[in-house]
Design a protein around this motif. Structure first.
Motif, PDB file in Angstrom:
ATOM      1  N   PHE A  37     -27.010 -20.632  77.537  1.00 51.05           N
ATOM      2  CA  PHE A  37     -27.013 -21.459  78.738  1.00 51.05           C
ATOM      3  C   PHE A  37     -28.195 -21.171  79.656  1.00 51.05           C
ATOM      4  CE2 PHE A  37     -22.356 -21.696  77.972  1.00 51.05           C
ATOM      5  CZ  PHE A  37     -22.220 -23.063  78.017  1.00 51.05           C
ATOM      6  N   TYR A  38     -28.713 -19.960  79.620  1.00 51.15           N
ATOM      7  CA  TYR A  38     -29.639 -19.512  80.645  1.00 51.15           C
ATOM      8  C   TYR A  38     -30.709 -18.630  80.043  1.00 51.15           C
ATOM      9  CZ  TYR A  38     -31.149 -16.816  84.749  1.00 51.15           C
ATOM     10  OH  TYR A  38     -31.892 -16.216  85.728  1.00 51.15           O
ATOM     11  N   SER A  39     -31.988 -18.944  80.349  1.00 48.68           N
ATOM     12  CA  SER A  39     -33.052 -18.041  79.969  1.00 48.68           C
ATOM     13  C   SER A  39     -33.468 -17.256  81.209  1.00 48.68           C
ATOM     14  CB  SER A  39     -34.245 -18.758  79.380  1.00 48.68           C
ATOM     15  OG  SER A  39     -34.223 -20.109  79.645  1.00 48.68           O
ATOM     16  N   PRO A  40     -33.429 -15.949  81.125  1.00 42.25           N
ATOM     17  CA  PRO A  40     -33.639 -15.121  82.311  1.00 42.25           C
ATOM     18  C   PRO A  40     -35.014 -15.312  82.932  1.00 42.25           C
ATOM     19  CG  PRO A  40     -33.130 -13.774  80.374  1.00 42.25           C
ATOM     20  CD  PRO A  40     -33.184 -15.185  79.936  1.00 42.25           C
ATOM     21  N   LYS A  41     -35.016 -15.694  84.184  1.00 40.84           N
ATOM     22  CA  LYS A  41     -36.259 -15.829  84.941  1.00 40.84           C
ATOM     23  C   LYS A  41     -36.172 -14.968  86.187  1.00 40.84           C
ATOM     24  CE  LYS A  41     -36.973 -20.525  83.369  1.00 40.84           C
ATOM     25  NZ  LYS A  41     -36.948 -21.926  83.699  1.00 40.84           N
ATOM     26  N   TYR A  42     -35.111 -15.151  86.940  1.00 40.60           N
ATOM     27  CA  TYR A  42     -34.977 -14.475  88.224  1.00 40.60           C
ATOM     28  C   TYR A  42     -33.855 -13.448  88.229  1.00 40.60           C
ATOM     29  CZ  TYR A  42     -37.733 -18.552  89.455  1.00 40.60           C
ATOM     30  OH  TYR A  42     -38.681 -19.529  89.480  1.00 40.60           O
ATOM     31  N   ILE A  43     -32.796 -13.718  87.497  1.00 36.21           N
ATOM     32  CA  ILE A  43     -31.636 -12.831  87.489  1.00 36.21           C
ATOM     33  C   ILE A  43     -31.391 -12.374  86.046  1.00 36.21           C
ATOM     34  CG2 ILE A  43     -29.179 -12.618  88.031  1.00 36.21           C
ATOM     35  CD1 ILE A  43     -29.506 -14.940  89.970  1.00 36.21           C
ATOM     36  N   VAL A  85     -20.927 -28.401  84.663  1.00 34.14           N
ATOM     37  CA  VAL A  85     -22.314 -28.882  84.767  1.00 34.14           C
ATOM     38  C   VAL A  85     -23.170 -28.274  83.664  1.00 34.14           C
ATOM     39  CG1 VAL A  85     -24.386 -28.770  86.216  1.00 34.14           C
ATOM     40  CG2 VAL A  85     -22.204 -29.428  87.222  1.00 34.14           C
ATOM     41  N   LEU A  86     -22.943 -26.997  83.361  1.00 36.84           N
ATOM     42  CA  LEU A  86     -23.691 -26.368  82.267  1.00 36.84           C
ATOM     43  C   LEU A  86     -23.376 -27.029  80.925  1.00 36.84           C
ATOM     44  CD1 LEU A  86     -23.412 -22.608  83.275  1.00 36.84           C
ATOM     45  CD2 LEU A  86     -25.458 -24.031  83.321  1.00 36.84           C
ATOM     46  N   ILE A 115     -15.364 -29.609  78.554  1.00 35.66           N
ATOM     47  CA  ILE A 115     -15.526 -30.344  79.810  1.00 35.66           C
ATOM     48  C   ILE A 115     -14.172 -30.864  80.275  1.00 35.66           C
ATOM     49  CG2 ILE A 115     -16.487 -32.453  80.838  1.00 35.66           C
ATOM     50  CD1 ILE A 115     -18.984 -31.965  79.089  1.00 35.66           C
ATOM     51  N   LEU A 116     -13.405 -31.425  79.362  1.00 33.57           N
ATOM     52  CA  LEU A 116     -12.066 -31.925  79.708  1.00 33.57           C
ATOM     53  C   LEU A 116     -11.187 -30.787  80.220  1.00 33.57           C
ATOM     54  CD1 LEU A 116     -10.009 -34.231  79.786  1.00 33.57           C
ATOM     55  CD2 LEU A 116      -9.460 -33.683  77.407  1.00 33.57           C
ATOM     56  N   ARG A 117     -11.212 -29.664  79.531  1.00 31.19           N
ATOM     57  CA  ARG A 117     -10.433 -28.500  79.961  1.00 31.19           C
ATOM     58  C   ARG A 117     -10.829 -28.074  81.374  1.00 31.19           C
ATOM     59  NH1 ARG A 117     -12.555 -24.033  77.056  1.00 31.19           N
ATOM     60  NH2 ARG A 117     -14.012 -24.034  78.773  1.00 31.19           N
TER      61      ARG A 117
END
Length: 165
Positions: A37-43, A85-86, A115-117
């Motif tokens: 979901f996320y590539s580390p840039k800031y955190i 949203v992710l 998403i439904l869940r």
């Protein structure tokens, strides 16, 4: 009648506790899921993982103990909304992911069901917030409607938690 008013509390607390503990006990899988979901840039990934697990535990305790539960229901809704949203973002990117939402990775996640869940969990959180703030209902029709909606959402969410994740 009082028992039905705590149904949202039981459901949301159970979901948050099970999610936090499963992420804690399968921490490596959870880190892999965050990377999708996320590539580390800031955190850093470790910071994000600690924040998510801690937030889930704090919210679960807050709701189950009825301590600042109105705020906790709002924060739960926001947390589920962020996860939603992710998921939507991954659909738009045509990205297949294994979210590790409730523990060990079992292959790719059915994103539409996730998403439904999450939308169902948001609805349950809203009902819980409503019950917490307006527990003196003015009519029995409102009580019956609230109980039916909460029961239906609870059954649907439990079904999707068991079968689709």
């Amino acid at each position: 009648m009082g028992f039905f008013l705590i149904i949202p509390s039981i459901i949301i607390s159970f979901v948050l506790f099970s999610s936090a503990f499963s992420k804690f006990f399968s921490y490596k899988d959870f880190i892999i899921a965050i990377k999708s979901f996320y590539s580390p840039k800031y955190i850093s990934l470790k910071t994000i993982s600690i924040m998510v697990i801690s937030m889930e535990l704090i919210l679960a305790f807050s709701i189950s103990l009825n301590f600042f539960s109105s705020l906790a229901y709002i924060l739960c809704s926001l947390l589920f909304l962020i996860f939603t949203v992710l998921f939507i973002k991954s659909i738009l990117r045509k990205q297949e992911i294994a979210c590790n939402c409730f523990g060990i990775q079992r292959g790719l996640t059915n994103i539409k069901m996730a998403i439904l869940r999450n939308l169902i969990l948001i609805c349950i959180s809203i009902v819980g917030y409503y019950i917490t703030n307006y527990d003196n209902f003015s009519s029995s029709l409102v009580e019956i409607t609230c109980i039916l909606i909460t029961s239906a959402l609870a059954l649907i969410s439990i079904k999707y938690l068991i079968y689709f994740n």
